[in-house]
Design a protein around this motif. Structure first.
Motif, PDB file in Angstrom:
ATOM      1  N   THR A 179     -67.718   3.964  15.659  1.00  0.00           N
ATOM      2  CA  THR A 179     -67.248   4.582  14.409  1.00  0.00           C
ATOM      3  C   THR A 179     -65.820   5.081  14.568  1.00  0.00           C
ATOM      4  O   THR A 179     -64.945   4.847  13.718  1.00  0.00           O
ATOM      5  N   LEU A 180     -65.563   5.780  15.711  1.00  0.00           N
ATOM      6  CA  LEU A 180     -64.197   6.308  15.930  1.00  0.00           C
ATOM      7  C   LEU A 180     -63.177   5.178  16.018  1.00  0.00           C
ATOM      8  O   LEU A 180     -62.071   5.264  15.468  1.00  0.00           O
ATOM      9  N   ALA A 181     -63.587   4.095  16.711  1.00  0.00           N
ATOM     10  CA  ALA A 181     -62.673   2.952  16.857  1.00  0.00           C
ATOM     11  C   ALA A 181     -62.363   2.362  15.480  1.00  0.00           C
ATOM     12  O   ALA A 181     -61.209   2.018  15.174  1.00  0.00           O
ATOM     13  N   LEU A 182     -63.400   2.258  14.637  1.00  0.00           N
ATOM     14  CA  LEU A 182     -63.188   1.705  13.285  1.00  0.00           C
ATOM     15  C   LEU A 182     -62.238   2.587  12.473  1.00  0.00           C
ATOM     16  O   LEU A 182     -61.321   2.096  11.801  1.00  0.00           O
ATOM     17  N   ILE A 183     -62.448   3.918  12.580  1.00  0.00           N
ATOM     18  CA  ILE A 183     -61.575   4.849  11.838  1.00  0.00           C
ATOM     19  C   ILE A 183     -60.122   4.662  12.277  1.00  0.00           C
ATOM     20  O   ILE A 183     -59.202   4.598  11.475  1.00  0.00           O
ATOM     21  N   TRP A 184     -59.936   4.511  13.622  1.00  0.00           N
ATOM     22  CA  TRP A 184     -58.586   4.354  14.166  1.00  0.00           C
ATOM     23  C   TRP A 184     -57.922   3.079  13.633  1.00  0.00           C
ATOM     24  O   TRP A 184     -56.772   3.078  13.197  1.00  0.00           O
ATOM     25  N   LYS A 234     -57.110   3.448   9.950  1.00  0.00           N
ATOM     26  CA  LYS A 234     -55.973   4.352   9.780  1.00  0.00           C
ATOM     27  C   LYS A 234     -54.651   3.641  10.085  1.00  0.00           C
ATOM     28  O   LYS A 234     -53.666   3.761   9.366  1.00  0.00           O
ATOM     29  N   ARG A 235     -54.685   2.878  11.194  1.00  0.00           N
ATOM     30  CA  ARG A 235     -53.456   2.161  11.576  1.00  0.00           C
ATOM     31  C   ARG A 235     -53.045   1.160  10.505  1.00  0.00           C
ATOM     32  O   ARG A 235     -51.882   1.055  10.140  1.00  0.00           O
ATOM     33  N   LEU A 236     -54.056   0.417  10.016  1.00  0.00           N
ATOM     34  CA  LEU A 236     -53.779  -0.570   8.967  1.00  0.00           C
ATOM     35  C   LEU A 236     -53.215   0.123   7.742  1.00  0.00           C
ATOM     36  O   LEU A 236     -52.233  -0.303   7.148  1.00  0.00           O
ATOM     37  N   PHE A 237     -53.836   1.253   7.379  1.00  0.00           N
ATOM     38  CA  PHE A 237     -53.439   1.991   6.181  1.00  0.00           C
ATOM     39  C   PHE A 237     -52.004   2.476   6.297  1.00  0.00           C
ATOM     40  O   PHE A 237     -51.173   2.277   5.422  1.00  0.00           O
TER      41      PHE A 237
END
Ligand SMILES: Cc1cc2nc3c(=O)[nH]c(=O)nc-3n(C[C@H](O)[C@H](O)[C@H](O)COP(=O)(O)O)c2cc1C
Length: 287
Positions: A22-27, A30-33
């Motif tokens: 989950t944390l990896a997905l959020i990261w 976020k980077r893409l965003f």
């Protein structure tokens, strides 16, 4: 409690793989965003900017100076105001005040405004790019349109966009969204910074280094020249009005409004806030 017990009783340790994913997905999201946002921030002012700014990337292999190679010639010092040149200039400039109430008559001669802008045009600029345009508006109809645009935006600025502290800080100046001076002042000078330029044949993009600093220095010289000519002015920076004013004047997309400067003579009975300026010991540090 042994280690096995600890692991089976701790939800954190038990579910660490899903937590990690989950944390990896959020990261990643976020980077893409943020990457997307950066692109938007650079280019969303105008589609044409995106198209044209990308031109810079094509220059790679054939680097040439934007300025033509010129011979260096002996430096000839210009005029000065000596004796006491600096003191005389200080005496002149200490009389400059921002006024917010202009008289429509008399109208200063356009040639005086031209001389002031000539003086502004002597400013230094990053790599001698001279990244400025001065739009001088005197037509009443155009001034009315400018006022309409500015007042509409300023109403929103004062009521919604500006932080309450900002509005409070402005209270002593007694400013609000009504800008009579935009139709009263005989001249409105809209100072645009050119964020990039084009070569003479219009085919190559020219980078305008430090265009905001250069244009601001030039604006300072303009204020000095106006003061020397006995004219009053008001530096204004109407928030969020730049693109609409640029469109109204039909200016190209590489120009961004920096300052909107009403210029003229003060109206009879014009008042200004009784401000004090910092003294020398507060603004100068010697080493
Ligand atoms: C960058 C800048 C932006 C300013 N923006 C505004 C403005 O939007 N509206 C306004 O009424 N005055 C504006 N001013 C004028 C200042 O309020 C004014 O310079 C200040 O109160 C000091 O007064 P003085 O210019 O009479 O010394 C601005 C001045 C500067 C330098």
């Amino acid at each position: 409690m042994d280690v096995d017990e600890l692991i089976s009783s701790s939800k954190l340790l038990k579910h660490w793989p899903s937590l990690f994913i989950t944390l990896a997905l959020i990261w990643i999201v976020k980077r893409l965003f943020f990457k997307g946002n950066r692109v938007l921030k650079t280019y969303n002012l105008d589609e044409q900017v995106e198209e044209e700014v990308e031109h810079f990337a094509d220059l790679g292999d054939e680097l040439q100076p934007a300025l033509e190679d010129k011979p260096h010639v002996p430096f000839v010092p210009g005029q000065n105001l000596n004796p006491n040149g600096a003191k005389r200039l200080y005496e002149l400039m200490r009389g400059r005040r921002s006024i917010r109430s202009f008289s429509s008559h008399p109208k200063p001669d356009l040639s005086v405004i031209e001389d002031c802008i000539r003086a502004a045009g002597t400013a230094p600029s990053g790599a001698h790019t001279e990244p400025w345009t001065y739009c001088v508006v005197q037509e009443p109809e155009l001034k009315r349109s400018i006022r309409e645009i500015v007042e509409q935006e300023e109403l929103v600025n004062y009521s919604q966009r500006m932080h309450p502290q900002w509005v409070t800080d402005l209270r002593p100046l007694q400013t609000n969204h009504v800008k009579e001076y935009l139709t009263e002042a005989p001249y409105l000078i809209l100072i645009f910074k050119q964020t990039y330029g084009l070569s003479e044949n219009g085919k190559r993009m020219r980078r305008h280094y430090y265009n905001e600093i250069s244009t601001s220095i030039a604006a300072g010289i303009l204020l000095c020249a106006l003061q020397a000519a006995g004219l009053a002015s008001l530096v204004t920076t109407p928030l969020n009005c730049g693109p609409a004013l640029r469109n109204l004047l039909g200016r190209p997309v590489n120009e961004k409004l920096l300052i909107l400067l009403p210029v003229g003579y003060p109206k009879d009975g014009c008042t200004v806030p009784d401000l004090a300026r910092k003294n020398l010991s507060n603004i100068m540090v010697t080493f």
